[in-house]
Scaffold this motif. Structure first.
Motif, short mmCIF file in Angstrom:
data_model
loop_
_atom_site.label_atom_id
_atom_site.label_comp_id
_atom_site.label_asym_id
_atom_site.label_seq_id
_atom_site.Cartn_x
_atom_site.Cartn_y
_atom_site.Cartn_z
N SER A 122 -32.62 -80.93 97.32
CA SER A 122 -33.06 -82.32 97.35
C SER A 122 -33.32 -82.86 95.95
O SER A 122 -33.59 -82.10 95.01
N THR A 123 -33.23 -84.17 95.82
CA THR A 123 -33.45 -84.83 94.53
C THR A 123 -34.86 -84.56 94.03
O THR A 123 -35.08 -84.32 92.83
N GLU A 124 -35.85 -84.57 94.94
CA GLU A 124 -37.23 -84.36 94.54
C GLU A 124 -37.43 -82.96 93.98
O GLU A 124 -38.13 -82.75 92.97
N ASP A 125 -36.80 -81.96 94.63
CA ASP A 125 -36.97 -80.59 94.17
C ASP A 125 -36.28 -80.33 92.84
O ASP A 125 -36.73 -79.49 92.05
N VAL A 126 -35.19 -81.05 92.60
CA VAL A 126 -34.49 -80.87 91.33
C VAL A 126 -35.37 -81.29 90.15
O VAL A 126 -35.20 -80.82 89.03
N GLU A 127 -36.35 -82.16 90.41
CA GLU A 127 -37.27 -82.57 89.35
C GLU A 127 -37.96 -81.35 88.74
O GLU A 127 -38.28 -81.34 87.55
N THR A 128 -38.22 -80.33 89.55
CA THR A 128 -38.85 -79.12 89.03
C THR A 128 -37.97 -78.46 87.98
O THR A 128 -38.44 -78.05 86.91
#
Length: 635
Positions: free
Chosen positions: A395-401
């Motif tokens: 997910s896009t949100e998890d890629v932020e990590t």
């Protein structure tokens, strides 16, 4: 995701509360600088990070299949009876020994492949991976050893080859042309679990007569090549071969090679120079220094090409074979004698480095079984975080990590340049650092360009050095970037329990819930746990001076703590205190037992891994990823 995908900046400050809230909106990563240099290209791509995590997941699954007989009954059916009877951890060591032998055969085969690159099986991948994570040794060995000539000329991003393997590395079969070449050159099945059934022996050279000796990896007497009491008697000369004797014999073979002899240079190339003497911290090859090292060796009797040994006279041995045998006898084929002789003509650090490359008879300067075992610890930490789960970063949100990991890695390289000392990465930084090293040529080039030296990666550092280094890194990071280095809640080493509790309580109370956090705290903060690796650019003399300077402080703390306990209980003597409370021995591993106010879903104290002390995670299972690693970088 393209390599140019935007990355978050280092920090943003809430203007109302003046608190560090995390990364600001993404912007182009070419805005970043490492030291005084502007980053002109992404050092590590998000896709490379994902590929690396996928590779680590395969390693973890393979280790589970070997150690756990219930995880895959079909695998256990293929494992020989002697290996099945081993404890799980020793069965893994046996498997790694097989993998190193297969890696050596694979590397040699590439030199005669006519340009055909054979994708390695997953066990060979694991050994190659561990080798590349010793970047200075790997780069120098690729220059020195004819065995690694093809790997030296390989494309610069081996991690990209992972895309060809597919989802199941154990059922993967290379293209027919590659498989046919593998079968002809390696003479072992491609699948590692099928291979282990027939891969029962290894051939070594006798330390004295150099004759071939076939040795089983395992035997009932526990003296097999993959067992701790390995020893075998040569059938030709009746000499005893052990791992130590094989290492010293390897040194004698290298020591008698003459860098001024055209025949030796033609036959052995840069292998005429000793490991640890050829590659400089600048990343440049310096044959002058390497040649001077060999000249210095001849000043010591053990290494001198002189049968008589009388001052002013020289009676050389008739050939290099006689010289090599005489050298081995003088050293008694013992590692301690080799180390002592080297220290007689070289600096202590240079002597240690050279001697460390001769711990066994393998051609490599790194003990690859031990290196793979150390990397398995890091893999396990990634597994505990859940980062190895398929689709974890889809997910896009998890890629932020992952974006944040890359951003923090830029900062870590800046610290190495700034403080010029012992820098300990957190797990998230360590992941990016490892991924960067899997592109050896790019890593070397980027280090010399942005840091000014070839940064080594050392995962064999004492826990006390790691603690001191992590404290220094935390303070330097906070001073340089104005934000916390580790946010998992782990205590800094070198503080009292009260100071630790106050620091942890402040960390918990300082955070506020955010409307749209870029990632779950368990994914972000736990990744800032201390890793096991560190970055070292100070020399041995400076480290010794720092240890000596800290001794009075350690003693004052010991006396103070002892007096407090003595006053409170009135019955404990100083002698009892020394025995029952030795400072630095497992004290930091104890969990925090004092109750702390926990807010906004934060978890509970638990015992942290390794010796890095107490951890107050941001969720009930903070496995610690923004704390320190067990790796280091040494220039």
């Amino acid at each position: 995701m393209a390599d140019t995908e935007e990355l978050p900046g280092y920090t943003v400050i809430d203007p109302e509360s003046n608190l560090v809230l995390g990364p600001p909106p993404p912007h182009d990563d070419t805005d970043f600088t490492i030291g005084s240099q502007r980053v002109s290209h992404p050092l590590v791509s998000i896709e490379n990070l994902k590929s690396h995590l996928r590779l680590l997941g395969m390693f973890a699954l393979m280790k589970q299949k070997v150690e756990d007989p219930d995880s895959d009954p079909q695998v256990m059916e293929r494992i020989p009876p002697l290996a099945k009877a081993l404890p799980p951890e020793w069965r893994w060591v046996w498997f790694l020994e097989l993998a190193v032998e297969r890696f050596e055969r694979w590397a040699a085969s590439l030199n005669v492949s006519g340009g055909l690159f054979v994708l390695p099986p997953i066990d060979v991948w694991m050994i190659w991976h561990a080798y590349m994570l010793n970047p200075i040794w790997y780069a120098e060995d690729c220059e020195r050893l004819p065995l690694l000539r093809a790997l030296r000329n390989l494309k610069d991003h081996p991690i990209d080859l992972m895309e060809s393997i597919g989802d199941d590395p154990f059922d993967f079969r290379p293209p027919p042309e590659q498989e046919e070449f593998w079968d002809a050159q390696i003479r072992l099945p491609y699948n590692p679990f099928v291979s282990c059934r027939v891969h029962t022996h290894v051939e070594i050279s006798c330390p004295r007569c150099e004759g071939p000796v076939s040795v089983p990896f395992l035997n009932a007497g526990k003296s097999g090549f993959a067992q701790t009491d390995f020893n075998v008697v040569c059938g030709d000369c009746s000499s005893l071969a052990t791992r130590e004797k094989l290492g010293v014999a390897k040194f004698t073979r290298d020591a008698v090679l003459d860098p001024d002899d055209p025949a030796h240079i033609s036959a052995y190339g840069k292998a005429v120079y000793l490991p640890g003497t050829l590659l400089m911290t600048s990343g440049q090859i310096n044959t002058v220094v390497a040649k001077e090292t060999k000249v210095k060796l001849k000043r010591v009797d053990a290494f001198r090409n002189d049968q008589d040994g009388r001052p002013g006279e020289q009676f050389p041995y008739p050939d290099t074979e006689a010289w090599r045998n005489a050298m081995g006898e003088k050293l008694k084929y013992e590692a301690s004698e080799l180390r002592r002789a080297l220290e007689g003509c070289l600096t202590a650090s240079r002597a240690r480095r050279i001697a460390g490359a001769y711990v066994d008879g393998r051609p490599f300067s790194v003990q690859l079984v031990a290196a793979a075992m150390r990397q398995a610890r890091f893999t396990e930490k990634m597994r505990q975080l859940g980062w190895l789960n398929p689709g974890f970063f889809d997910s896009t949100e998890d890629v932020e990590t992952l974006k944040k990991c890359v951003t923090r890695y830029y900062g870590f390289l800046t610290l190495i340049q700034d403080i010029g000392s012992f820098s300990v990465p957190t797990l998230d930084i360590d992941l990016v650092w490892h991924t960067h090293q899997l592109s050896p040529k790019a890593y070397k080039k980027d280090c010399t360009l942005y840091v000014g030296k070839f940064v080594n990666h050392d995962d064999e550092v004492e826990a006390s050095f790691l603690s001191d280094g992590f404290e220094l890194t935390c303070r330097a990071w906070e001073s340089r970037f104005g934000m916390d280095y580790s946010r998992c809640g782990c205590s800094l080493p070198g503080t009292t329990l009260g100071q630790r509790l106050r620091r942890l309580r402040k960390k918990v109370l300082s955070h506020r819930p955010r409307a749209h956090p870029p990632m779950d705290p368990e994914d972000c903060y736990s990744a800032s746990h201390p890793s096991d690796h560190n970055s070292v650019s100070m020399n041995a003399r400076v480290r010794k001076q720092r240890r000596e300077a800290w001794k009075p402080r350690w003693q004052r703390r010991r006396n103070r703590d002892g007096q407090k306990i003595k006053n409170s209980k009135g019955q404990m003597q100083n002698g009892d205190l020394e025995e029952r409370h030795p400072r630095g021995q497992d004290q930091d591993a104890a969990p925090v037992v004092a109750p702390l106010p926990l807010m906004y879903g934060y978890g509970y104290p638990y015992e942290s891994s390794e010796s890095h002390g107490m951890c107050l995670g941001d969720m009930a299972g903070c496995s610690g990823c923004e704390g320190s690693s067990s790796c280091s970088s040494m220039a």
